[in-house]
Enzyme design. Sequence first.
Site: not given
Ligand code: ADP
Length: 302
Positions: A69-72, A75-76, A89, A168
């Site tokens: 996944g990609k977060g703000e 990368d995850v 993350k 949430d």
């Molecule tokens: P941010 O909050 O920084 O934008 P997130 O924590 O929402 O990032 O992570 C981005 C994406 O990564 C999520 O939408 C999800 O698809 C994947 N992801 C994040 N944490 C987990 C986790 N603990 N297990 C599985 N997938 C995850």
Amino acid sequence: MTIDEESYFGNLAELVEHYSNDADGLCTKLIMPLQKKGSSFSSVVSAQDFQTGGWSILPKDLFVGELIGKGEFGDVYKGRYKDHQVAIKQLKDKNSAQTFLKEASVMTSVRHPNLVQLIGVVIADTIQLVTEFMGKGNLVEYLRSRGRSVITKKDQINFSIKALVHRDLAARNILVNEENTAKVSDFGLAKYGDHSLESGKFPIKWTAPEALRESKFTNKSDMWSFGILLWEVYSFGRVPYPRIPLADVVMHVERGYRMEAPEGCPKKIYNIMLKAWELDPKNRPTFKEVLEMLKEEGATTV
Ligand code: ADP
Ligand code: MG
């Protein structure tokens, strides 16, 4: 970690939980946390805090696998820590280190079956936040990819109830594990502090009109966002206000436009949405009332 060298704990949160339930030799159980001096979330978080709290993980103990996944902030990845499947993350921009560590710091202080559990933090060349792995990823993608053929009406009610209880309020911030348990991943705090209305990252489509206009964030503005989340769940993960450009959403909403019921959405659920989207916050239901309505609907859904 230990206080008396008799009982030992893996980290500070476990220690606090133990002594909150039972004095176990102390003069009292732990009752209430002492307020931190200064504003706790504006204070600087240091790497040292994680070490002394028992949260630091050594890079050599962590196996980093595929990108999931990609977060703000980064990368995850899926990974492994000791015998656990974990999500990692990885901070991409060193300038965001404080924001990133603040989120981690909030996560060290909470423990709940519907909150994604922090396992630890790697502070080396890069900063990595290690949490429990949620096999089905985020709720929006889960809804979109499985759709009507897999997700039952009962699932929809259950996701809605869990999201409601934990406030949430957008499906993207909920992660789902293999057992279909929905958990909150996003601690929000890091976000809203930095997400001014102008930043372009503000979740306009999820935010109540009075919150947008006058920054009035209350339980009633949360109720508005919850109505949007319900719509996401029942539309199997569509983006709200599908045909309206983002810039025009607020105007339409203030003039009384409301989204239609998603296809196949039970009437009672759509009525909750409409009540949540009353323009006057006073006319919106309370979370307690909505929980009762959802439970009632859940009881008659197979
Ligand atoms: P941010 O909050 O920084 O934008 P997130 O924590 O929402 O990032 O992570 C981005 C994406 O990564 C999520 O939408 C999800 O698809 C994947 N992801 C994040 N944490 C987990 C986790 N603990 N297990 C599985 N997938 C995850
Ligand atoms: Mg997120």
